[in-house]
Design a protein around this motif. Structure first.
Motif, mmCIF file in Angstrom:
data_model
loop_
_atom_site.group_PDB
_atom_site.id
_atom_site.type_symbol
_atom_site.label_atom_id
_atom_site.label_comp_id
_atom_site.label_asym_id
_atom_site.label_seq_id
_atom_site.Cartn_x
_atom_site.Cartn_y
_atom_site.Cartn_z
ATOM 1 N N VAL A 127 0.863 -1.173 0.000
ATOM 2 C CA VAL A 127 0.000 0.000 0.000
ATOM 3 C C VAL A 127 0.899 1.222 0.000
ATOM 4 O O VAL A 127 1.736 1.384 0.896
ATOM 5 N N CYS A 128 0.759 2.072 -1.001
ATOM 6 C CA CYS A 128 1.656 3.222 -1.141
ATOM 7 C C CYS A 128 0.920 4.374 -1.809
ATOM 8 O O CYS A 128 0.254 4.191 -2.834
ATOM 9 N N ASP A 129 1.048 5.557 -1.235
ATOM 10 C CA ASP A 129 0.541 6.788 -1.824
ATOM 11 C C ASP A 129 1.679 7.426 -2.613
ATOM 12 O O ASP A 129 2.656 7.909 -2.036
ATOM 13 N N VAL A 130 1.570 7.433 -3.928
ATOM 14 C CA VAL A 130 2.682 7.910 -4.753
ATOM 15 C C VAL A 130 2.913 9.405 -4.615
ATOM 16 O O VAL A 130 3.963 9.916 -5.036
ATOM 17 N N THR A 131 1.964 10.130 -4.026
ATOM 18 C CA THR A 131 2.181 11.563 -3.819
ATOM 19 C C THR A 131 3.073 11.847 -2.611
ATOM 20 O O THR A 131 3.452 12.996 -2.384
ATOM 21 N N ASP A 132 3.408 10.821 -1.856
ATOM 22 C CA ASP A 132 4.253 10.949 -0.670
ATOM 23 C C ASP A 132 5.674 10.492 -1.028
ATOM 24 O O ASP A 132 5.917 9.287 -1.174
ATOM 25 N N PRO A 133 6.618 11.400 -1.171
ATOM 26 C CA PRO A 133 7.962 10.998 -1.617
ATOM 27 C C PRO A 133 8.653 10.040 -0.659
ATOM 28 O O PRO A 133 9.390 9.144 -1.102
ATOM 29 N N ASP A 134 8.415 10.186 0.635
ATOM 30 C CA ASP A 134 9.039 9.269 1.596
ATOM 31 C C ASP A 134 8.469 7.861 1.453
ATOM 32 O O ASP A 134 9.199 6.865 1.567
ATOM 33 N N ALA A 135 7.169 7.774 1.204
ATOM 34 C CA ALA A 135 6.540 6.465 1.022
ATOM 35 C C ALA A 135 7.055 5.774 -0.231
ATOM 36 O O ALA A 135 7.273 4.553 -0.242
ATOM 37 N N VAL A 136 7.267 6.540 -1.281
ATOM 38 C CA VAL A 136 7.770 5.954 -2.532
ATOM 39 C C VAL A 136 9.206 5.466 -2.353
ATOM 40 O O VAL A 136 9.563 4.374 -2.817
ATOM 41 N N LEU A 167 4.250 10.644 -10.334
ATOM 42 C CA LEU A 167 5.157 10.033 -11.305
ATOM 43 C C LEU A 167 6.588 10.480 -11.056
ATOM 44 O O LEU A 167 7.518 9.666 -11.113
ATOM 45 N N PHE A 168 6.788 11.764 -10.778
ATOM 46 C CA PHE A 168 8.135 12.258 -10.505
ATOM 47 C C PHE A 168 8.774 11.489 -9.351
ATOM 48 O O PHE A 168 9.924 11.054 -9.439
ATOM 49 N N HIS A 169 8.033 11.304 -8.254
ATOM 50 C CA HIS A 169 8.588 10.576 -7.107
ATOM 51 C C HIS A 169 8.979 9.148 -7.511
ATOM 52 O O HIS A 169 10.050 8.661 -7.140
ATOM 53 N N CYS A 170 8.100 8.489 -8.257
ATOM 54 C CA CYS A 170 8.370 7.100 -8.656
ATOM 55 C C CYS A 170 9.517 7.021 -9.650
ATOM 56 O O CYS A 170 10.373 6.129 -9.565
ATOM 57 N N LEU A 171 9.553 7.935 -10.587
ATOM 58 C CA LEU A 171 10.630 7.950 -11.573
ATOM 59 C C LEU A 171 11.972 8.220 -10.895
ATOM 60 O O LEU A 171 12.983 7.566 -11.185
ATOM 61 N N GLN A 172 11.971 9.141 -9.968
ATOM 62 C CA GLN A 172 13.201 9.491 -9.263
ATOM 63 C C GLN A 172 13.759 8.302 -8.493
ATOM 64 O O GLN A 172 14.958 8.002 -8.559
ATOM 65 N N GLN A 173 12.906 7.597 -7.772
ATOM 66 C CA GLN A 173 13.379 6.508 -6.919
ATOM 67 C C GLN A 173 13.740 5.259 -7.716
ATOM 68 O O GLN A 173 14.727 4.578 -7.402
ATOM 69 N N ASP A 232 13.006 0.961 -1.810
ATOM 70 C CA ASP A 232 14.054 0.360 -0.978
ATOM 71 C C ASP A 232 13.617 -0.998 -0.440
ATOM 72 O O ASP A 232 14.427 -1.936 -0.356
ATOM 73 N N GLY A 233 12.346 -1.114 -0.076
ATOM 74 C CA GLY A 233 11.828 -2.390 0.424
ATOM 75 C C GLY A 233 11.861 -3.481 -0.629
ATOM 76 O O GLY A 233 12.159 -4.645 -0.331
ATOM 77 N N ILE A 234 11.555 -3.119 -1.868
ATOM 78 C CA ILE A 234 11.598 -4.098 -2.952
ATOM 79 C C ILE A 234 13.026 -4.588 -3.169
ATOM 80 O O ILE A 234 13.273 -5.800 -3.301
ATOM 81 N N VAL A 235 13.975 -3.673 -3.189
ATOM 82 C CA VAL A 235 15.373 -4.059 -3.393
ATOM 83 C C VAL A 235 15.862 -4.916 -2.221
ATOM 84 O O VAL A 235 16.584 -5.912 -2.414
ATOM 85 N N GLU A 236 15.448 -4.559 -1.016
ATOM 86 C CA GLU A 236 15.870 -5.345 0.148
ATOM 87 C C GLU A 236 15.316 -6.757 0.112
ATOM 88 O O GLU A 236 16.022 -7.722 0.432
ATOM 89 N N SER A 237 14.049 -6.900 -0.304
ATOM 90 C CA SER A 237 13.420 -8.232 -0.270
ATOM 91 C C SER A 237 13.730 -9.066 -1.506
ATOM 92 O O SER A 237 13.838 -10.291 -1.415
#
Length: 266
Positions: free
Chosen positions: A57-66, A121-127, A71-76
Motif C-alpha cells: 500500500v503506497c501513496d505515490v504523492t508521498d515521496p518518503d513512502a515511494v 510520477l516524478f517521485h516514482c521515476l526518481q526513486q 528500498d523495500g523491494i530491493v531489500e526483499s
C-alpha cells in the motif's frame, strides 16, 4: 522468442489494484517474473493474492513512502529490473461537461489530478531511476495517454496537462539514463475501460461518442495494453528508449470531435 522472456526479473507495478496496472501485473506474473503490486487502495492485497505476488500500500504523492517502497523491494528481492509507473487519476469533468470549462474548473480539482499524475510520477521515476542507475540496467515504463499527445475535448484539463507533461518527462529521463543502461518508454493508451474516471456508469451517449471516435469501433481493454507492456519490459525492446507507444484502436488518426460539438455561445 527468448528476448520476450522476463521470468527472472523483479517487476514493480504502481496503480496495480485494478485496470491496466492489474492486467500488466497479471501478465508479468504469468511470465514468471517476481511482481510487486503497489496501490493506494487496500484492494491491492486481494489483487496480489490472485497472482501470488507481493502487495504494497503506497501513496505515490508521498515521496518518503515511494522511497520506502523502492528500498523495500530491493531489500526483499535483491534488485529492481522493471518499473511500470502506472498510477493515475482523473474524475474531473471535461470541457464538454458542466463544470469542466477553463473558467469553471476548480483549482483544487486541478491540483488533485496533477498531484498523482505528475508529482506522483516524478517521485516514482526518481526513486526507480536511483536504483537502476546503480545497477546499470533496467526498464521504466510509464503510462501516458493519447490525451498527452493531442487535445482531447472529452478529457479534463488537468488530465490532458498532466499526460502532456508525462511525455516530456519520459523523453528527458530517457536521455539522462541511456548511458547507464536504463531505458525509459511510455505507453499511450486511448480510451480503455477502467475505473480511472470513477466507478459510476458512463452515460450511453458518452459511451457512443467515444466509440464513434475509434476506427476499431470499441473501447480498449486492459489486455490490449499488456502485450505492449511486456514488450517494453523485455529485451525484445533493448534498443528502444524515449519512445511513446500508442495503443488506441486507431483513434489518434482521427479528429476527435467536429467543430459543432465544441462548446460556445448560444
Amino acid at each position: 522468442m527468448d528476448t520476450l522472456r522476463i521470468d527472472r526479473r523483479v517487476v514493480l507495478v504502481t496503480g496495480a489494484a485494478s485496470g491496466i496496472g492489474w492486467e500488466i501485473a497479471r501478465t508479468c506474473a504469468a511470465e514468471g517474473a517476481t511482481v510487486h503490486l503497489a496501490d493506494i487502495s487496500d484492494a491491492v492485497h486481494d489483487a496480489a493474492r490472485q497472482l501470488t505476488a507481493i502487495a504494497h500500500v503506497c501513496d505515490v504523492t508521498d515521496p518518503d513512502a515511494v522511497r520506502a517502497l523502492v528500498d523495500g523491494i530491493v531489500e526483499s528481492s535483491g534488485r529492481l529490473d522493471v518499473a511500470f509507473l502506472n498510477a493515475g487519476i482523473n474524475g474531473v469533468p471535461s470541457p464538454l461537461q458542466p463544470g469542466g470549462a477553463i473558467d469553471e474548473l476548480s483549482f483544487a480539482a486541478w491540483q488533485r489530478v496533477l498531484s498523482v499524475n505528475l508529482d506522483g510520477l516524478f517521485h516514482c521515476l526518481q526513486q526507480t531511476a536511483r536504483v537502476m542507475k546503480t545497477q546499470r540496467a533496467g526498464s521504466i515504463v510509464v503510462t501516458a495517454s493519447t490525451a498527452g499527445l493531442r487535445a482531447e475535448p472529452r478529457v479534463s484539463y488537468p488530465y490532458v496537462a498532466s499526460k502532456a507533461a508525462v511525455v516530456g518527462l519520459v523523453r528527458q529521463a530517457a536521455l539522462e539514463l541511456a548511458r547507464f543502461g536504463v531505458r525509459v518508454n511510455a505507453l499511450a493508451p486511448g480510451p480503455v475501460v477502467t475505473n480511472i474516471g470513477g466507478t459510476a456508469p458512463r452515460s450511453e451517449s458518452s459511451t457512443a461518442a467515444w466509440e464513434d471516435s475509434i476506427p476499431m469501433r470499441r473501447w480498449g481493454r486492459p489486455s490490449d495494453i499488456a502485450g505492449l507492456a511486456l514488450l517494453l519490459a523485455s529485451d525484445a525492446s533493448s534498443w528502444m528508449t524515449g519512445s511513446i507507444h500508442v495503443a488506441d484502436g486507431g483513434a489518434s488518426a482521427l479528429t476527435q470531435v467536429s467543430s459543432s460539438e465544441l462548446p460556445g455561445p448560444e
